[in-house]
Enzyme design. Sequence first.
Site, PDB file in Angstrom:
ATOM      1  CE  LYS A   1      -2.836   2.726   3.023  1.00 48.78           C
ATOM      2  NZ  LYS A   1      -3.512   2.952   4.432  1.00 48.78           N
TER       3      LYS A   1
ATOM      4  CE  LYS B   1      -5.929   9.561   7.804  1.00 51.49           C
ATOM      5  NZ  LYS B   1      -6.443   8.186   8.777  1.00 51.49           N
TER       6      LYS B   1
ATOM      7  NE  ARG C   1     -10.364  -0.733   4.339  1.00 49.74           N
ATOM      8  CZ  ARG C   1     -10.952  -0.908   5.643  1.00 49.74           C
ATOM      9  NH1 ARG C   1     -11.997  -1.761   5.973  1.00 49.74           N
ATOM     10  NH2 ARG C   1      -9.996  -0.533   6.529  1.00 49.74           N
TER      11      ARG C   1
END
Length: 519
Positions: free
Chosen positions: A285, A297, A371
Amino acid sequence: MSVNVKFDAVSFGEAERRLAAAPTEGERPLVLIAFAGAKLALGGETRTILRDAEPQIARAAAAAKFTGKRGSALDLYAPAGLPSVGRLILVGVGAAGDGENADKSAERFDDYLGLGGQTAAKLGQGASALVLFDLPEAPADAAAAGQFALGATLRSYKFDLYRTKKKKDESERDGVSDIALAVAAPEAAQTSVAAALDLADGVIIARDLVNEPANVLYPEEFARRAAKLADLGVEVEILDVPALQALGFRALLGVGQGSAHASRVVVLRWNGGAKDAQPIAFVGKGVCFDTGGISIKPAASMEDMKGDMAGAAAVTGLMHALAARKAKANVIGVLGLVENMPSGEAQRPGDIVASLSGQTIEIINTDAEGRLVLADALWHVKDKYKPAFIIDLATLTGAILVALGQEHAGLFSNNDELAGRILEAGKATGEKLWRLPMGPAYDKLIESKFADMKNTGGRHAGSITAAQFLERFVDKTPWAHLDIAGTGMGSPASDTNQSWASGWGVRLLDRLVKDYYES
């Protein structure tokens, strides 16, 4: 970055000659290995070299209550009987001998990796030192010398590229450390040390990448740096946005569509095995900066998200290490490189994207972006290269920090043999993992009302549901997922690392390949 240390392996006889030939008022530090005991316990070769100086050193050690305990050290300046030595350092390695005590001592030191780091810390930079590497297990001293050199090199690393001012004491310590290891088998030790330094280079490459700020290391720049592996014989393919669109990397591109920096996928191929041998694959990743996207965030500690590409950094460092030692294996490394930013072009919660596999994904939270990057990368590797196994590395979930802290990375796998081998490599290198469960009940948590799946499974078992998501993109290929959110960045200080970035995973996977997958 800077690592100013070099090594040479010499015989004990050569070490004795150097000490005798040195100037009377020498400044060269001498390092001695001491074993645990009520009295100073040194190896036989060391005692022979010290001759009449040994009783004086033993008296000084007794006065300082130095017993050779593991991790202990004692400095002696201008030791009597050794006029060529300006500074003598005793380093304790714990119990000597054979059987249970020796095995435990070796395990505690990770094959002398920690000892190398501790010694480098005591010497400081710029030292020209002689180490009498006089071990109780002399037949294994060549391998131990390699571990010592690896530990010392990694401890000497510092990332100071952007510091324009240094404190006076830091400037004075700059310089190349020249360490000579006196061993029973210098030729074998020299070979072991050279291999260790190639591995150290791979770890350092990974550390450099993770430590770089995101305004310097964005996807295109990361790809350019990875392409330098071609100098070692690695085949490099860089897929730009048009190429990714043509192939159907829609999930990966969706993550990066809000950024001014274009996404990239880099495919690295090392062909060191038999021509027809099935390859093994590693996927990293590489989110070069992660704001969380529209699901932004909190501001606190967001600067740490420059390290959200530690998985891709580890794969890059691994490929360097394998190529540098000409590993006898066919290996594929894939880097999914994106930047996750909020903008008018960014992906939204509620969007549905079709992945490269054809499976559709409902975006619940744009901060569950890694992901999505891995989903397309995993499918591409599985489908095009048909590897014997795939291992992915990713700073994937904060939940793994809650579960395991920074002591272990999370391990998830659909294959018990592969998982067992990874765990053994972790024990051998000190890069530890803990296997967590997977199963249908967890998989059910990522079912979507509107698509084939959703990209988060809610608050509970967050690391596990992330792994369940990834498993849907490897089909039946043996696969393991390493969640390194706790180990790849923000690293606690250790004997072998004082840097924010650890380079975690390079040593682990190099050992895995060496022990199980080379022809």
